[in-house]
Structure formats: C-alpha cells, structure tokens
Design an enzyme around this catalytic site. Structure first.
Site, PDB file in Angstrom:
ATOM      1  N   GLY A 194       0.820  -1.211   0.000  1.00 38.02           N
ATOM      2  CA  GLY A 194       0.000   0.000   0.000  1.00 38.02           C
ATOM      3  C   GLY A 194       0.853   1.260   0.000  1.00 38.02           C
ATOM      4  O   GLY A 194       2.085   1.209   0.048  1.00 38.02           O
ATOM      5  N   ALA A 200      -3.248  -0.390   7.011  1.00 34.57           N
ATOM      6  CA  ALA A 200      -4.607  -0.898   7.249  1.00 34.57           C
ATOM      7  C   ALA A 200      -5.593   0.095   6.652  1.00 34.57           C
ATOM      8  O   ALA A 200      -5.283   1.281   6.484  1.00 34.57           O
ATOM      9  CB  ALA A 200      -4.870  -1.057   8.742  1.00 34.57           C
ATOM     10  N   ASP A 201      -6.778  -0.399   6.338  1.00 36.85           N
ATOM     11  CA  ASP A 201      -7.851   0.487   5.885  1.00 36.85           C
ATOM     12  C   ASP A 201      -8.631   1.012   7.076  1.00 36.85           C
ATOM     13  O   ASP A 201      -9.140   2.128   7.041  1.00 36.85           O
ATOM     14  CB  ASP A 201      -8.758  -0.263   4.906  1.00 36.85           C
ATOM     15  CG  ASP A 201      -7.965  -0.718   3.692  1.00 36.85           C
ATOM     16  OD1 ASP A 201      -7.380   0.157   3.030  1.00 36.85           O
ATOM     17  OD2 ASP A 201      -7.883  -1.923   3.439  1.00 36.85           O
ATOM     18  N   GLY A 249      -7.021  -4.921   2.835  1.00 39.01           N
ATOM     19  CA  GLY A 249      -7.295  -5.479   1.515  1.00 39.01           C
ATOM     20  C   GLY A 249      -7.718  -4.442   0.498  1.00 39.01           C
ATOM     21  O   GLY A 249      -8.062  -4.778  -0.628  1.00 39.01           O
ATOM     22  N   GLY A 252      -5.860  -2.733  -1.077  1.00 43.38           N
ATOM     23  CA  GLY A 252      -4.921  -2.892  -2.195  1.00 43.38           C
ATOM     24  C   GLY A 252      -4.966  -4.306  -2.761  1.00 43.38           C
ATOM     25  O   GLY A 252      -4.087  -4.690  -3.541  1.00 43.38           O
ATOM     26  N   GLU A 256      -1.030 -10.912   2.791  1.00 43.17           N
ATOM     27  CA  GLU A 256      -0.808 -10.135   4.024  1.00 43.17           C
ATOM     28  C   GLU A 256      -1.128 -10.989   5.249  1.00 43.17           C
ATOM     29  O   GLU A 256      -0.377 -10.998   6.229  1.00 43.17           O
ATOM     30  CB  GLU A 256      -1.669  -8.878   4.004  1.00 43.17           C
ATOM     31  CG  GLU A 256      -1.216  -7.882   2.941  1.00 43.17           C
ATOM     32  CD  GLU A 256      -2.116  -6.674   2.775  1.00 43.17           C
ATOM     33  OE1 GLU A 256      -1.645  -5.688   2.197  1.00 43.17           O
ATOM     34  OE2 GLU A 256      -3.272  -6.714   3.212  1.00 43.17           O
ATOM     35  N   LYS A 287      -7.570   6.421   9.841  1.00 45.81           N
ATOM     36  CA  LYS A 287      -7.893   4.981   9.820  1.00 45.81           C
ATOM     37  C   LYS A 287      -8.389   4.454  11.166  1.00 45.81           C
ATOM     38  O   LYS A 287      -8.869   3.328  11.245  1.00 45.81           O
ATOM     39  CB  LYS A 287      -6.649   4.174   9.409  1.00 45.81           C
ATOM     40  CG  LYS A 287      -5.949   4.641   8.139  1.00 45.81           C
ATOM     41  CD  LYS A 287      -6.690   4.223   6.912  1.00 45.81           C
ATOM     42  CE  LYS A 287      -6.006   4.581   5.624  1.00 45.81           C
ATOM     43  NZ  LYS A 287      -4.816   3.837   5.322  1.00 45.81           N
TER      44      LYS A 287
END
Ligand code: 5RP
Length: 226
Positions: free
Chosen positions: A32, A86-87, A98, A100, A106, A124
């Site tokens: 990312g 992290a998202d 995820g 990316g 991962e 985030k």
C-alpha cells in the site's frame, strides 16, 4: 504552523516503523501507499537487514528496485516483525485490510510473524470496523453466491472492477467488497465468513490483529499498543 498532509503522515509512520526492524533479520513487508513509505525508509538501512518477505508483486518490485533481497515465505520460518498498513484499525488492534487487494498474502505473512506493526494515518482509527468496505478474496465461481450470503447478513457486496473487468489478484482470484456491515465482533465475523466455500481470505484481521499501531497524527506519531 504548517499542517501535515496525509502523505506527510504516511512518511512519518513509515520512517517510525524502522525502530521495529531487527538487525540481521528478514522483515515482513505489507502493501500500500503507507508501506511504500516504509520500503523507502527501509532502503536507507538495507545493509543492516538480511532481506524481506513481501505480501504483493507491487511491494516485491519496489523492494527489489531499491536493492532489498526478497525471500519466498516458504524459505523462512518465523519472522520477528511484519509491518503493514490498514484500511481501518480499532482500539483493540482489529483491522480491515485489503484495499490494495493483497489481503491473502498479508494474512499469511502476518500469521508467520511474532509482531504485527500497523502503520496508518489517524483517519484509519475507528471505534467499530465496517465504515470501509470489507474486501473478501474469492474463487471467481463462488462470487455470486457469496454476494447473496452477504446480502442475507444485511450487507451490499459487489465484485471489485478494474478497467471495467473484475480485478484479478496476485493469486488469480477476484475481490468482493462489502458495505453496510457493522462488525461488532470481528473474531466471530472472521470465523464465520472464512468458512464459506469459495472464500479465500476475508479482510477482517482479528486473529492476525495488530500488536502495535504507529498512528500519524497532527501532533506526530502516536504509538498504540494492544
Ligand atoms: C492492501 C492493504 C493496505 O495495507 C491498506 O489498503 C492500506 O493502504 P494505504 O496505506 O495505501 O492506505 O491492506 O491490501
């Protein structure tokens, strides 16, 4: 006073993560835009490490271009640390990942590592996971049934597209993104969805949660430990 951009915050946490890299060892590297900052920082100390295990073709390319040796995860046993973005991350270290499309590799590398250091900007940090669409890597022939299963749970799921076609992951699979879910029990959610036939990996990281999160804030890097 100048304000820090989101990109500046990513650079700060990418650099701060160097503190967790163990000299002479192989480091687990995520995927990312935040991890790209970490990879750039890692290149400045590349003589001090043996190399990296990478979670995506994109990270592998970047690592190699900067002269860092990349090992296959099967070539190494346990890693002391895995560093990834992290998202979403909550106050217990549970994450959605995820964005990316690299969630499967991962999770594999995270499970092989003693410590997960999450690097993220403060946007985030959430109280409850679920604002960001949950990515799920699926075997293509199962996608429509999995979409219906998420609908039955109250979510809205769709296949991620790239250039009008289903995105194909590094593993040759598709991604389903799910919105409209409030994930109040990440461990239960991950357990349930992981069992659905055709699911390769669900992008809720509860069993492979973060142990530390380096959060980029306007006041600098804040360290959260879980
Ligand atoms: C990739 C990921 C990334 O870590 C996540 O999407 C965060 O990315 P970025 O640092 O670009 O915001 O899970 O699959």
């Amino acid at each position: 006073m100048s304000t820090l951009s989101q990109d500046d915050l990513k650079t700060l946490v990418g650099q701060a993560a160097l503190k967790y890299v163990v000299s002479g060892e192989i480091v687990g590297v995520g995927t990312g835009s935040t991890v790209n900052k970490f990879i750039d920082a890692l290149a400045t100390i590349k003589e001090q490490i043996k190399g990296a295990v990478s979670s995506s073709n994109a990270s592998t390319e970047r690592l190699k271009a900067l002269g860092i040796q990349v090992f296959d995860s099967n070539e190494v046993d346990e890693l002391s640390v895995y560093i990834d973005g992290a998202d979403e991350v909550d106050h217990q270290g549970f994450m959605i990942k995820g964005g990316g499309a690299a969630l499967t590799r991962e999770k594999i590398i995270a499970s092989q590592s003693r410590q997960f250091v999450c690097i993220a900007d403060e946007s985030k940090l959430v109280t409850n996971l679920g604002r960001f669409p949950v990515p799920v890597e699926v075997i293509p022939m199962s996608a429509q049934r999995i979409i219906r299963q998420f609908r039955a749970m109250g979510g809205v799921a769709q296949i991620r597209l790239r250039d009008g076609q289903p995105l194909v992951t590094d593993n040759g699979q598709h991604i389903v993104d799910v919105t409209g879910l409030q994930i109040t029990d990440p461990l239960a959610f991950e357990t349930q969805v992981s069992q659905w036939p055709g699911v390769v990996t669900v992008g809720v990281f509860a069993f492979q949660k973060a142990h530390v999160c380096l959060l980029g804030t306007a006041q600098g890097v804040k360290t959260l430990t879980f």
